[in-house]
Structures are given as structure tokens and as C-alpha cells.
Design an enzyme around this catalytic site. Structure first.
Site, PDB file in Angstrom:
ATOM      1  N   HIS A  17       0.843  -1.207   0.000  1.00 54.83           N
ATOM      2  CA  HIS A  17       0.000   0.000   0.000  1.00 54.83           C
ATOM      3  C   HIS A  17       0.876   1.254   0.000  1.00 54.83           C
ATOM      4  O   HIS A  17       0.620   2.212  -0.729  1.00 54.83           O
ATOM      5  CB  HIS A  17      -0.882   0.042   1.261  1.00 54.83           C
ATOM      6  CG  HIS A  17      -1.961  -0.997   1.323  1.00 54.83           C
ATOM      7  ND1 HIS A  17      -2.147  -1.820   2.405  1.00 54.83           N
ATOM      8  CD2 HIS A  17      -2.938  -1.339   0.432  1.00 54.83           C
ATOM      9  CE1 HIS A  17      -3.183  -2.609   2.201  1.00 54.83           C
ATOM     10  NE2 HIS A  17      -3.677  -2.348   1.008  1.00 54.83           N
ATOM     11  N   LYS A  41     -16.422  -7.598   5.486  1.00 54.84           N
ATOM     12  CA  LYS A  41     -15.188  -8.383   5.395  1.00 54.84           C
ATOM     13  C   LYS A  41     -14.689  -8.815   6.766  1.00 54.84           C
ATOM     14  O   LYS A  41     -13.616  -9.420   6.869  1.00 54.84           O
ATOM     15  CB  LYS A  41     -14.094  -7.554   4.707  1.00 54.84           C
ATOM     16  CG  LYS A  41     -14.357  -7.315   3.243  1.00 54.84           C
ATOM     17  CD  LYS A  41     -13.145  -6.728   2.560  1.00 54.84           C
ATOM     18  CE  LYS A  41     -13.360  -6.618   1.064  1.00 54.84           C
ATOM     19  NZ  LYS A  41     -12.257  -5.942   0.397  1.00 54.84           N
ATOM     20  N   ARG A  90      -1.852  -5.667  -8.646  1.00 54.65           N
ATOM     21  CA  ARG A  90      -0.688  -6.527  -8.366  1.00 54.65           C
ATOM     22  C   ARG A  90      -0.462  -7.538  -9.461  1.00 54.65           C
ATOM     23  O   ARG A  90       0.642  -7.806  -9.867  1.00 54.65           O
ATOM     24  CB  ARG A  90      -0.898  -7.273  -7.041  1.00 54.65           C
ATOM     25  CG  ARG A  90      -0.721  -6.390  -5.857  1.00 54.65           C
ATOM     26  CD  ARG A  90      -1.335  -6.995  -4.647  1.00 54.65           C
ATOM     27  NE  ARG A  90      -2.790  -6.980  -4.758  1.00 54.65           N
ATOM     28  CZ  ARG A  90      -3.610  -7.212  -3.770  1.00 54.65           C
ATOM     29  NH1 ARG A  90      -3.123  -7.525  -2.592  1.00 54.65           N
ATOM     30  NH2 ARG A  90      -4.903  -7.157  -3.932  1.00 54.65           N
ATOM     31  N   SER A 128      -2.930  -7.769   2.534  1.00 58.13           N
ATOM     32  CA  SER A 128      -3.225  -7.721   3.973  1.00 58.13           C
ATOM     33  C   SER A 128      -3.628  -9.115   4.458  1.00 58.13           C
ATOM     34  O   SER A 128      -3.267  -9.536   5.556  1.00 58.13           O
ATOM     35  CB  SER A 128      -4.363  -6.737   4.254  1.00 58.13           C
ATOM     36  OG  SER A 128      -4.018  -5.449   3.820  1.00 58.13           O
TER      37      SER A 128
HETATM   38  P1  ADP Z   1      -9.862  -3.743  -0.598  1.00 61.43           P
HETATM   39  O1  ADP Z   1     -10.544  -4.480   0.513  1.00 61.43           O
HETATM   40  O2  ADP Z   1     -10.639  -2.592  -1.135  1.00 61.43           O
HETATM   41  O3  ADP Z   1      -9.280  -4.619  -1.682  1.00 61.43           O
HETATM   42  P2  ADP Z   1      -7.185  -3.450   0.396  1.00 61.43           P
HETATM   43  O4  ADP Z   1      -6.804  -2.723   1.631  1.00 61.43           O
HETATM   44  O5  ADP Z   1      -6.950  -4.913   0.360  1.00 61.43           O
HETATM   45  O6  ADP Z   1      -8.674  -3.047   0.148  1.00 61.43           O
HETATM   46  O7  ADP Z   1      -6.451  -2.800  -0.849  1.00 61.43           O
HETATM   47  C1  ADP Z   1      -6.645  -1.451  -1.176  1.00 61.43           C
HETATM   48  C2  ADP Z   1      -6.029  -1.168  -2.523  1.00 61.43           C
HETATM   49  O8  ADP Z   1      -4.635  -1.387  -2.447  1.00 61.43           O
HETATM   50  C3  ADP Z   1      -6.529  -2.071  -3.631  1.00 61.43           C
HETATM   51  O9  ADP Z   1      -6.561  -1.333  -4.825  1.00 61.43           O
HETATM   52  C4  ADP Z   1      -5.493  -3.150  -3.712  1.00 61.43           C
HETATM   53  O10 ADP Z   1      -5.428  -3.716  -5.012  1.00 61.43           O
HETATM   54  C5  ADP Z   1      -4.250  -2.337  -3.408  1.00 61.43           C
HETATM   55  N1  ADP Z   1      -3.180  -3.174  -2.856  1.00 61.43           N
HETATM   56  C6  ADP Z   1      -3.231  -4.035  -1.834  1.00 61.43           C
HETATM   57  N2  ADP Z   1      -2.047  -4.640  -1.628  1.00 61.43           N
HETATM   58  C7  ADP Z   1      -1.217  -4.132  -2.579  1.00 61.43           C
HETATM   59  C8  ADP Z   1       0.137  -4.377  -2.937  1.00 61.43           C
HETATM   60  N3  ADP Z   1       0.883  -5.286  -2.314  1.00 61.43           N
HETATM   61  N4  ADP Z   1       0.649  -3.682  -3.958  1.00 61.43           N
HETATM   62  C9  ADP Z   1      -0.122  -2.795  -4.633  1.00 61.43           C
HETATM   63  N5  ADP Z   1      -1.394  -2.527  -4.371  1.00 61.43           N
HETATM   64  C10 ADP Z   1      -1.951  -3.192  -3.356  1.00 61.43           C
END
Ligand code: ADP
Length: 162
Positions: A17, A41, A90, A128
Site C-alpha cells: 500500500h 469483510k 498486483r 493484507s
Molecule cells: P480492498 O478491501 O478494497 O481490496 P485493500 O486494503 O486490500 O482493500 O487494498 C486497497 C487497494 O490497495 C486495492 O486497490 C489493492 O489492489 C491495493 N493493494 C493491496 N495490496 C497491494 C500491494 N501489495 N501492492 C499494490 N497494491 C496493493
């Protein structure tokens, strides 16, 4: 003032992130990390805890703000008078869902664009969900999250039964 909203659950924030966020700070005047309540979630961390962890991670970045929201993202974007929404991509596996989400958001409100950014290749396997799983099984997550997030994960997992 060009503002982009970076929405997500951030349960918890990872180095992936942060990588995407830092790239966006170079393109926009202001980046707002918008933490979704995401009750459906069943997040490990409360909304307040996730906000605190994000705030701690972005301290010192003058054009980054952290906020929380409930309800439709398009309504939040309009309230904040933002110009775009940022999502991380990703792998191809992210694409289908993100494509659907972006086009649905455009149907709901045509005023803003969704943009996608790729993290550094070493973060493409990071999520995450996987960080929580490794921590739960006693693994070392220090390469994947900021140190205060690692500490918060251990503290939180210690309070859970089993
Ligand atoms: P959501 O529940 O909306 O998917 P996340 O917190 O998992 O929320 O992710 C938020 C954003 O960050 C999403 O666009 C996700 O694709 C991106 N994201 C999560 N992990 C990574 C990573 N390792 N590299 C790049 N983008 C990421």
C-alpha cells in the site's frame, strides 16, 4: 489542487500500500487514504485502529491525509471534491474485479476517473490477508509491514482466542 482518493480496507496497511501511495504523491497535490468500514469483510482491526495505523505510517508526508468512510465510494469522492480514485494492481488476478468496480463506479458517477498503479515487483505477492495469515501462524512479517503495524498485529493476535 488535484486530489486522488486511495480507498481500501487497509486491514492492516502493508508496504505494498505504501509503495503505491508514494508513487501517487508524485502525481497529485493531495492523496487521501480513505479507509472503508468494510464490515462485510469482518476486519481484524477496528476502523479506528486501522486509521491510527495508517496515520502513523504517513506521518511526515505533507500531501497525504487519512480518513474513514462508510457507504458508496462515489458519494465520498464527490463529498471530497476529488478528481480520481487510485487502486493498486498486483497481478492479472486483480484485474477482473477492479475492471468491474471501476466501470460500475463510472456508471454511478461519470465525473471522476479510476487510475491504477503497479507496486514495486517485490510487493506484487503481498496482501493484507496473507500478512494476517503469516502473523497468525507465528511467521515473521517484518519485511512486509511497517514496524508499528507488525507490533499491532502481534498485540491484536494475542487478544484472540486460540
Ligand atoms: P480492498 O478491501 O478494497 O481490496 P485493500 O486494503 O486490500 O482493500 O487494498 C486497497 C487497494 O490497495 C486495492 O486497490 C489493492 O489492489 C491495493 N493493494 C493491496 N495490496 C497491494 C500491494 N501489495 N501492492 C499494490 N497494491 C496493493
Amino acid at each position: 489542487m488535484r486530489t486522488v482518493i486511495y480507498p481500501g480496507s487497509f486491514d492492516p496497511l502493508t508496504n505494498g500500500h505504501l509503495d503505491v501511495l508514494l508513487r501517487a504523491t508524485k502525481l497529485f497535490d493531495r492523496v487521501v487514504i480513505a479507509i472503508a468500514k468494510s464490515d462485510g469483510k469482518q476486519p481484524l482491526f477496528t476502523l479506528e485502529e486501522r486509521l491510527t495505523l495508517v496515520r502513523e505510517s504517513v506521518r511526515g508526508l505533507s500531501n497525504v491525509e487519512a480518513d474513514t468512510f462508510e457507504g458508496l465510494l462515489v458519494d465520498y469522492v464527490q463529498r471530497r471534491s476529488a478528481h480520481a480514485v487510485l487502486r493498486g494492481l498486483r497481478a492479472v488476478s486483480d484485474f477482473e474485479f477492479e475492471f468491474q468496480l471501476a466501470l460500475m463506479n463510472r456508471k454511478l458517477n461519470e465525473q471522476f476517473e479510476t487510475i491504477f498503479m503497479m507496486p514495486k515487483d517485490t510487493y506484487t505477492f503481498l496482501s493484507s490477508r496473507i500478512v494476517k495469515e503469516i502473523a497468525r501462524l507465528g511467521g515473521d512479517v517484518s519485511a512486509f509491514v511497517p514496524d508499528h503495524v507488525r507490533a499491532a498485529l502481534s498485540a491484536k493476535l494475542a487478544t484472540l482466542p486460540g
